[in-house]
Write an enzyme that holds these catalytic residues in place. Structure first.
Site, short mmCIF file in Angstrom:
data_model
loop_
_atom_site.label_atom_id
_atom_site.label_comp_id
_atom_site.label_asym_id
_atom_site.label_seq_id
_atom_site.Cartn_x
_atom_site.Cartn_y
_atom_site.Cartn_z
CG HIS A 254 -3.25 -2.70 3.66
ND1 HIS A 254 -2.92 -3.05 2.36
CD2 HIS A 254 -3.76 -1.44 3.59
CE1 HIS A 254 -3.23 -2.06 1.54
NE2 HIS A 254 -3.73 -1.07 2.26
CB SER B 67 -5.35 0.32 0.06
OG SER B 67 -4.12 0.94 0.29
CG ASP C 273 -1.36 -5.29 0.52
OD1 ASP C 273 -1.21 -5.06 1.73
OD2 ASP C 273 -2.06 -4.59 -0.23
#
Length: 395
Positions: free
Chosen positions: A140, A331, A109
């Protein structure tokens, strides 16, 4: 000069067909361990022709842009209205006897804010493949990791598998959410060699970004489009060959976010299929669902073609700087699914059930449920249904 990714097997066991770049890659000895190597090189057309004669070369494909499967805004769902922990309850994470203890999880990520209090007591091993440092300036990666295994914060439960203490973090995307496919493949190999039980990612091969990059180099638009599609197919091929090479008793399960590209809020016709590499054979693609009047339904942004669904709308998890934030996207669904997979690894080991990528995938699929999903939810959107935690005495 064009940048290429070269997949090799230095042992010589894996070989390609006599026709260059035509597929047909297979081992001479199926029981011999694989040792895939990913290299990159800037090659001219003539150098490409010279390189393909190398017998250790399995495939050679253009490198391409990657992008984060970025969180989606949802006008009908305000952050202030998000219900903490609704997703955990929907998948049974709040009453399962399993915690994920002893399981090693890898996330590819944007890095991690390892000092966030939700990661207290977790051993984080990190590697930067994007070249911007392992710290997560995007947010994120931190949000996803906390949903997988984060500890409670201020009375709010955040993580699915709170017993996991061993986390591998590969920064495969820069802080702006952009990257290169070679970084993803190197991150994947690192997680494999680090003996991860589960690998999760939420990125996509970026065809529009590749077209823009090629047109800036002077390619005519039509040729840039064709070259980008060629690179997309080639990188998907590399991913599938890698998974084929490492398949076996020690192979981890890979889960990928299916993508946030659909625009059903405009018209039901605006749909598309799973993004790659989540579309690769051997990867479980995870779609997102959210609550509605009928129970749960696929999120309007979630791409079709998911193998499984998980909660992905109004998900409260860790934000940068120590607090919490709400995000929507496949996600977030991926993070729930990775956490559930960790719970099942622990449970299967307790039962002396062999844990392989195939047996774990079968367990996730076999225990999924369609019961909470609305009557109009089809297998095209929902796959096998909503992931579920191992059941305990409170069933």
């Amino acid at each position: 000069m064009t940048r290429y990714i070269l997949l090799r097997d230095p042992t010589g066991n894996w070989r390609r067909s006599p026709v260059p770049l035509a597929g047909g890659i297979a081992p001479q000895d199926p029981d011999a361990p694989a040792a895939p190597v990913v290299e990159t090189a800037d090659l001219s057309p003539q150098e490409v022709r010279d390189t393909i004669d190398d017998p250790t070369l399995l495939t050679l494909q253009p490198a391409m842009c990657t992008r984060l499967i970025a969180p989606e805004p949802m006008d009908e769902l305000r952050s202030a209205d998000a219900v903490p922990g609704w997703g955990l309850r929907a998948i049974g994470a709040d009453w399962t006897p399993s915690s994920g203890a002893g399981v090693r999880v890898a996330l590819l990520d944007t890095g991690i804010d390892a000092h966030h209090p939700v990661f207290s007591g977790i051993d984080v091993t990190a590697q930067d493949f994007a070249g911007t440092g392992i710290a997560d300036a995007n947010g994120h990666g931190t949000h996803v990791a906390a949903t997988v295994l984060g500890r409670d914060l201020g009375g709010t439960r955040v993580g699915v598998a709170r017993g996991v203490t061993d986390l591998l973090v590969a920064k495969a995307l820069a802080d702006n959410g952009r990257g290169r496919s070679e970084d993803f493949f190197q991150a994947m190999l690192w997680a494999l060699r680090s003996k991860a039980d589960i690998i999760g990612f939420a990125l996509a091969f970026d065809v529009p970004g590749q077209i823009d990059a090629l047109t800036e180099e002077g390619y005519p638009t039509a040729l840039a489009t064709l070259a980008a599609v060629h690179a997309y197919r080639g990188n998907l091929r590399i991913c599938e060959v890698l998974l084929q090479m490492i398949a076996g008793d020690q192979a981890p399960l890979l889960l990928g976010a299916v993508g946030n590209d659909c625009l059903r809020t405009i018209t039901p016709e605006f749909e598309t299929g799973p993004s790659a590499p989540a579309a690769a054979a051997g990867v479980l693609a995870i779609g997102a669902c959210g609550p509605d009047e009928a129970g749960l339904s696929p999120a309007p942004f979630s791409n079709v073609g998911a193998a499984l669904l998980a909660p992905g709308a109004g998900i409260i998890s860790a934000g940068l700087g120590g607090g919490l934030r709400t995000l929507n996207g496949t996600s977030m669904a991926l993070a729930h699914a990775v956490g559930i997979a960790a719970l099942w690894v622990e449970q299967m080991r307790k039962e002396d059930t062999p844990v392989t990528a195939q047996t774990l995938a079968a367990k996730l699929i076999g225990t999924a449920t369609r019961a909470p999903l609305g009557p109009r939810a089809s297998s095209v959107e929902c796959g096998h249904g909503l992931v579920q935690a191992p059941k305990g005495a409170l069933e």
